[in-house]
Design an enzyme around this catalytic site. Structure first.
Site, mmCIF file in Angstrom:
data_model
loop_
_atom_site.group_PDB
_atom_site.id
_atom_site.type_symbol
_atom_site.label_atom_id
_atom_site.label_comp_id
_atom_site.label_asym_id
_atom_site.label_seq_id
_atom_site.Cartn_x
_atom_site.Cartn_y
_atom_site.Cartn_z
ATOM 1 C CE1 TYR A 155 -4.387 1.865 0.907
ATOM 2 C CE2 TYR A 155 -2.295 3.214 2.208
ATOM 3 C CZ TYR A 155 -4.290 3.335 1.588
ATOM 4 O OH TYR A 155 -4.868 4.147 1.453
HETATM 5 N N1 LIG Z 1 -9.610 4.948 4.411
HETATM 6 C C1 LIG Z 1 -8.306 5.426 4.997
HETATM 7 O O1 LIG Z 1 -7.633 5.379 5.839
HETATM 8 C C2 LIG Z 1 -7.260 6.470 3.995
HETATM 9 C C3 LIG Z 1 -6.544 7.321 4.087
HETATM 10 C C4 LIG Z 1 -5.733 7.551 3.207
HETATM 11 C C5 LIG Z 1 -6.182 7.648 1.972
HETATM 12 N N2 LIG Z 1 -6.816 6.749 1.685
HETATM 13 C C6 LIG Z 1 -7.471 6.384 0.456
HETATM 14 O O2 LIG Z 1 -8.791 7.287 0.002
HETATM 15 C C7 LIG Z 1 -9.563 6.888 -1.404
HETATM 16 C C8 LIG Z 1 -11.092 5.976 -0.339
HETATM 17 O O3 LIG Z 1 -10.377 5.410 0.608
HETATM 18 P P1 LIG Z 1 -11.825 5.018 1.371
HETATM 19 O O4 LIG Z 1 -11.172 4.432 2.534
HETATM 20 O O5 LIG Z 1 -13.212 5.317 1.315
HETATM 21 O O6 LIG Z 1 -12.044 3.443 0.514
HETATM 22 P P2 LIG Z 1 -13.479 2.559 0.462
HETATM 23 O O7 LIG Z 1 -12.874 0.611 0.523
HETATM 24 O O8 LIG Z 1 -14.570 2.531 1.893
HETATM 25 O O9 LIG Z 1 -13.882 2.935 -1.057
HETATM 26 C C9 LIG Z 1 -13.557 2.549 -1.835
HETATM 27 C C10 LIG Z 1 -14.000 2.240 -3.099
HETATM 28 O O10 LIG Z 1 -13.321 2.273 -4.399
HETATM 29 C C11 LIG Z 1 -14.285 1.008 -4.821
HETATM 30 N N3 LIG Z 1 -13.224 -0.434 -5.764
HETATM 31 C C12 LIG Z 1 -12.222 -0.356 -5.484
HETATM 32 N N4 LIG Z 1 -11.384 -1.352 -5.999
HETATM 33 C C13 LIG Z 1 -11.696 -0.385 -7.539
HETATM 34 C C14 LIG Z 1 -11.164 -0.352 -8.653
HETATM 35 N N5 LIG Z 1 -10.911 -2.434 -9.403
HETATM 36 N N6 LIG Z 1 -12.185 -0.487 -9.924
HETATM 37 C C15 LIG Z 1 -13.298 1.061 -9.366
HETATM 38 N N7 LIG Z 1 -14.035 0.862 -8.150
HETATM 39 C C16 LIG Z 1 -12.557 0.230 -7.273
HETATM 40 C C17 LIG Z 1 -14.284 0.114 -3.877
HETATM 41 O O11 LIG Z 1 -15.223 -0.859 -4.616
HETATM 42 C C18 LIG Z 1 -14.890 0.795 -2.897
HETATM 43 O O12 LIG Z 1 -16.181 1.514 -3.667
HETATM 44 C C19 LIG Z 1 -8.866 5.406 -1.249
HETATM 45 O O13 LIG Z 1 -7.627 5.867 -2.269
HETATM 46 C C20 LIG Z 1 -7.548 5.327 0.109
HETATM 47 O O14 LIG Z 1 -5.990 4.336 -0.042
HETATM 48 C C21 LIG Z 1 -8.155 6.285 2.919
#
Ligand SMILES: NC(=O)c1ccc[n+]([C@@H]2O[C@H](COP(=O)([O-])OP(=O)(O)OC[C@H]3O[C@@H](n4cnc5c(N)ncnc54)[C@H](O)[C@@H]3O)[C@@H](O)[C@H]2O)c1
Length: 275
Positions: A155
């Site tokens: 990641y």
């Molecule tokens: N949650 C955290 O702590 C955090 C922290 C920093 C950054 N982020 C980043 O923020 C973004 C959103 O995170 P979140 O926690 O809301 O995630 P989440 O898991 O709630 O949502 C991710 C979404 O992406 C979709 N997805 C996954 N693979 C896919 C693909 N191949 N094509 C299209 N859609 C796809 C999933 O179906 C889901 O709806 C991500 O990029 C994550 O890396 C998250």
């Protein structure tokens, strides 16, 4: 870029901060919201849930697959016209194993979705934005893209690459005096379910707050936004402290290097409501 009156495309918009940013864009008067996700059943549910707030359409797209991105983009253009704002949000974390325990498939999947996916989608939108002389691309990366953390090597590397790409693109477009803007967002852990189980000394963030700050950064044409603001100082700290001090203070005392020890990840998929 103002949200009002513009067409916004958000990837991974059926869950977490993607879904909340989608709702915020509609509340701010987006002309049209386009949601892309790999989860087909969640797309229908999200379109239904958000439709009372404005015009919403959804398409299945696997952003790691250029053919799927092509098909979704063609369908989007046909049904919704030009995209003004693209938010590259979709991302995954596969597990909390050490690097030695990962499989080729884990490596490929993580890099394909988290790193290449945003590039594939951007490439399609960028050409049209440049031709039209307007557009904004917002890339949701992570502060893990600046911090090397054990048990999340895949990641962190995927997000590290993502920050480098997003910033390079921003510099290219700025130097060309392009009307297309780029915003890089780097949040610390957010309470969306993606990282369920982690134990963090630093506050795990409220998804609504992060989503609002990300959209605000787009509205202000910000180049880079760490969320919370302290994330802007990660590289400064790494520059000031010798590596052993940094490891001791942030890794051992603040517990960053054990943050993933109790990681469970999302137990229930796509249950978050936009409200
Ligand atoms: N949650 C955290 O702590 C955090 C922290 C920093 C950054 N982020 C980043 O923020 C973004 C959103 O995170 P979140 O926690 O809301 O995630 P989440 O898991 O709630 O949502 C991710 C979404 O992406 C979709 N997805 C996954 N693979 C896919 C693909 N191949 N094509 C299209 N859609 C796809 C999933 O179906 C889901 O709806 C991500 O990029 C994550 O890396 C998250």
């Amino acid at each position: 870029m103002k949200i009002q009156g513009n067409t916004v495309l958000i990837t991974g918009a059926c869950s977490g901060i993607g879904k909340i940013m989608a709702r915020i864009c509609l509340e701010k008067g987006a002309r049209q919201l386009v949601i892309w996700d790999i989860n087909e059943s969640a797309i229908d549910a999200t379109v239904q849930e958000l439709s009372p707030l404005g015009k919403v359409c959804g398409f299945r797209a696997d952003i790691s697959d250029p053919a799927s991105v092509d098909a979704a983009y063609a369908a989007t253009r046909k049904a919704c016209g030009d995209v003004d704002l693209l938010i590259n949000n979709a991302g995954i974390i596969t597990n909390n194993k050490s690097f030695a325990e990962q499989t080729d498939q884990d490596i490929i999947r993580t890099i394909d979705i988290n790193t290449k996916g945003a590039m594939f989608v951007t490439l399609r939108c960028l050409h049209d934005m440049q031709a039209r002389g307007r557009g904004h691309i917002c890339n949701i990366t992570s502060s893990a893209g600046m911090l090397a953390l054990p048990k999340m090597a895949l990641y962190t590397s995927s997000k590290w690459a993502s920050i480098g790409w997003s910033q390079s693109l921003r510099i290219e477009l700025t130097r060309e005096k392009s009307p297309v803007h780029v915003t890089t967002i780097a949040p610390y852990f957010i309470n969306t379910g993606m990282f369920d189980g982690i134990r963090s000394f630093f506050k795990i963030q409220d998804p609504e707050v992060v989503a609002r700050k990300a959209i605000r950064a787009v509205e202000r044409d910000r180049w880079y936004r760490g969320i919370p603001f302290s994330q802007h100082f990660i590289r400064l700290m790494q520059g000031i402290f010798p590596q052993t001090w940094f490891d001791f203070i942030f890794g051992d005392i603040c517990g960053l290097y054990t943050v993933m020890d109790h990681f469970k990840g999302r137990q229930q998929h796509h249950t978050q409501q936009a409200r």
